[in-house]
Design an enzyme around this catalytic site. Structure first.
Site: not given
Ligand code: NOJ
Length: 545
Positions: A203, A328
Site C-alpha cells: 500500500d 479506489d
C-alpha cells in the site's frame, strides 16, 4: 523447487478480491475468507493465476482494513488464522498464487505500537511514528494535508505534540527512517511468507519516507475548486522522496529470502517517475503498479500514446503491468461505458505485461450509486458531495439472481447494484456472448499464445478511433485491433498487407473468419487476428524487447 523462467508473475493474470464484498458465509452481510475459498472455482474457471486480497488483518475498520491493528493476525470479521491457512492451501491446490496487501506506511491508532508511542514523549516507541512540536503559533508543524481531507497533523493534548497522518487521523504514519520500524515490518512480512503467501501488494509504497526537514509543500497552481482538497498543495515533501528507494530495496531483499515471491507497489505517479520504482538493477519492486489506464481519457490516440510512452520509459528488463480497476477508482464499465468495457478488457488482456482484473469487472459491474445514508467510505464522509466516494466500486459481487445476488442471505454492508438480477455470474456463464465469457476467452488465449503472454509489443500507426498493435513471438504474430468509438470502421494496413484469421471478437459472435486485405469492425468492437505468413506489417523497427 527450481525458479521458473520467466517468473510466474510475468505470465500471470492477477485477480483482486475486496474481501468484504466477495462472498459472505456467516450471514453478517460482510464477505469472509471461507466465502473466498468457496468461490475459488470461479477464479479457476475464469482462468486467472493469482489472487490478491485487500487487507484481512485485525483492524477497527476505520478505513476498512487499511488501518491495521496487528500485522500478524486475521480479523475475526473475516475468519481465523485456520481459515486463512485453509484458503492458501486450497488456492495453491487449485494452482492459484496468493498475494497479500501489506500496509506498512501507517497503522491503526489502535495498534499497540501507536498506543505505546503516544503514551509519553520518552516511550521507546515514541520515534516509531512521526511526532513534531507545534509551530510557534501552536498550530500544526507545517502545511501538509491529509489525502482524506483536512490537515495531516493531529494534536495529542496529553503529550503536547502533533503526529502525522497521510490518511485518517486514525491511521498514524510510521516513521520509516527508524530501523526498528523497518525490522518490525520485515518480520511481519516473513511471518506471512513462511505461511506460504506468494507476495505482497504494498500500500502507498511511494509515501514511506517524508522530508527530514519537514518543509512546506508548495501550492498547486493547477488546483481547481471541486478537486480533492489535498490537491491544493503538491506532495513534493511528503511522497516520492529519493530515500524511499533504499528502503524498498531492503524490503525486496526480504521478499527475495524466499523463492518465487513477488513484490508489487501501489504507486500513483506519472510514468516517468513510476519507472524509477523498478529500482537500481531492478532491485526495487517487481511491478510498480501502472495506473495509466485508470486515469486516461478514453481515446485511441491518447491511449496509444500512453502505451508507447510507457513501453519506451521501462528500464531494460523491467516487466510491464496494466490495470483497469481497483477498490479506489470508479468501475471501468461506468468510466468508459458497457460497450467499451469489452474493448478495454481486450486491451488489458492483450497488452505486454501482467494484467490485474478487479473482482466484478469480469461481468461488467457498474459503479453503484450510494444513497447518502449508506455511505461507508471515510474519504466520502470527510469530504462529502464531491463524488469522491469509493463505496460504489466496492459493492457486493453479483453471483446470481437470488435476492442478495448470492453474496449473502442478509442485507449486505453496501447496496447491491440495481442490475444484479440480470447482470450476474450465473446469467453470464450461460451466455456465450457475455463479457464474462469474453474475459474467459481472452485469458485462455493469453495462456495458450506465447505471443500474448510474453511476446514483443509493436505499435502500428492508425488514425481516428482505431488502436492497433501487434504482439509477436518467434513466428507467431497477433494483431489486436480495437475500435474505441461507437461507429463502424475498416482496418487495413497502409504500406502493408493484412491477412490472417480472426481469433476472437469482443462481441463473441465471430469465429475463425478469414481476413484478407481489410477487417470490418463494428462500433465498440475489438478483434484479435492471427496474421498469416502473407501478412506484411508496415516497415517499422520493432521495439528492442
Ligand atoms: C491506498 C488504498 O488502496 C486505499 O484504499 C487506502 O484508503 C489508502 N491507501 C490508505 O491506506
Amino acid at each position: 523447487m527450481p525458479a521458473t523462467d520467466p517468473p510466474w508473475w510475468q505470465s500471470a493474470v492477477i485477480y483482486q478480491v475486496y474481501p468484504r464484498s466477495f462472498q459472505d458465509t456467516d450471514s453478517d452481510g460482510v464477505g469472509d475468507l471461507l466465502g473466498i475459498r468457496r468461490r475459488l472455482p470461479h477464479l479457476v474457471e475464469l482462468g486467472v493465476d493469482a489472487l490478491w486480497l485487500s487487507p484481512v488483518f485485525p483492524s477497527p475498520m476505520a478505513d476498512f482494513g487499511y488501518d491495521v491493528a496487528d500485522y500478524t493476525g486475521i480479523d475475526p470479521l473475516f475468519g481465523s488464522m485456520a481459515d486463512f491457512d485453509a484458503l492458501v492451501g486450497a488456492a495453491h491446490a487449485a494452482g492459484l498464487k496468493v498475494i497479500l496487501d501489506l500496509v506498512p506506511n501507517h497503522t491503526s491508532d489502535q495498534h499497540a505500537w501507536f498506543r505505546q508511542s503516544r503514551s509519553s514523549r520518552s516511550d521507546p516507541k515514541r520515534d516509531w511514528y512521526i511526532w513534531r512540536d507545534p509551530s510557534p503559533d501552536g498550530g500544526p508543524p507545517n502545511n501538509w494535508l491529509s489525502d482524506f481531507g483536512g490537515k495531516a497533523w493531529e494534536f495529542d493534548a496529553a503529550t503536547g505534540q502533533y503526529y502525522y497522518h497521510a490518511f485518517l487521523a486514525a491511521q498514524p504514519d510510521l516513521n520509516w527512517r527508524n530501523p526498528e520500524v523497518r525490522a518490525a515490518i520485515y518480520d511481519a512480512m516473513r511471518f506471512w511468507l513462511r505461511r506460504g503467501v506468494d507476495g505482497f501488494r504494498v500500500d502507498v509504497i511511494w509515501h514511506l519516507i517524508k522530508d527530514d526537514q519537514f518543509r512546506d509543500n508548495p501550492a498547486n497552481p493547477a488546483f481547481r475548486p471541486g478537486d480533492p482538497p489535498h490537491h491544493a498543495v503538491m506532495p513534493l515533501y511528503t511522497t516520492d522522496r529519493p530515500e524511499v528507494h533504499a528502503v524498498i530495496e531492503e524490503m525486496r531483499r526480504v521478499v527475495d529470502e524466499f523463492p518465487e515471491r513477488v513484490l508489487i507497489g501501489e504507486i500513483y505517479l506519472p510514468l516517468e517517475r513510476l519507472v524509477a520504482y523498478y529500482g537500481r538493477d531492478l532491485g526495487g519492486v517487481h511491478l510498480p503498479f501502472n495506473f495509466a489506464l485508470l486515469q486516461t481519457a478514453w481515446s485511441a490516440r491518447v491511449v496509444a500514446k500512453l502505451i508507447d510512452g510507457y513501453e519506451a520509459a521501462l528500464p531494460h528488463g523491467g516487466w510491464p503491468n496494466w490495470v483497469l480497476g481497483n477498490h479506489d477508482r470508479v468501475r471501468v464499465a461506468s468510466r468508459v461505458g458497457p460497450g467499451q468495457a469489452r474493448v478495454a478488457a481486450m486491451l488489458l488482456l492483450t497488452l505486454r505485461g501482467t494484467p490485474t482484473v478487479y473482482y466484478g469487472d469480469e461481468i461488467g459491474m457498474q459503479q453503484v450509486p450510494i444513497p447518502p445514508e449508506r455511505v461507508r467510505d471515510p474519504f466520502e464522509r470527510n469530504v462529502p458531495g464531491k463524488k469522491l466516494g469509493r463505496d460504489g466500486c466496492r459493492t457486493p459481487m453479483q453471483w446470481d439472481t437470488s435476492p442478495y445476488a448470492g453474496f449473502s442471505d442478509v442485507e449486505p454492508w453496501l447496496p447491491l447494484g440495481d442490475d444484479h438480477r440480470h447482470n450476474n455470474v450465473e446469467n453470464q456463464r450461460a451466455d456465450q456472448t457475455s463479457i464474462y465469457q469474453l474475459h474467459r476467452r481472452l485469458i485462455e488465449l493469453r495462456c495458450t499464445r506465447p505471443a500474448l503472454r510474453l511476446g514483443r509489443y509493436r505499435p502500428i500507426a492508425a488514425s481516428g478511433d482505431l488502436l492497433l498493435f501487434v504482439r509477436e513471438r518467434e513466428r507467431e504474430r497477433l494483431l489486436v485491433a480495437l475500435n474505441l468509438g461507437d461507429e463502424p470502421l475498416e482496418v487495413s494496413l497502409t504500406n502493408g498487407r493484412l491477412a490472417g484469421t480472426l481469433l476472437l471478437s469482443t462481441a463473441g459472435d465471430r469465429v475463425a473468419e478469414k481476413v484478407t486485405g481489410s477487417l470490418d469492425l463494428r462500433g465498440d468492437e475489438g478483434a484479435i487476428v492471427e496474421l498469416s505468413d502473407e501478412a506484411r506489417l508496415p516497415s517499422q523497427t520493432p521495439l528492442p524487447r
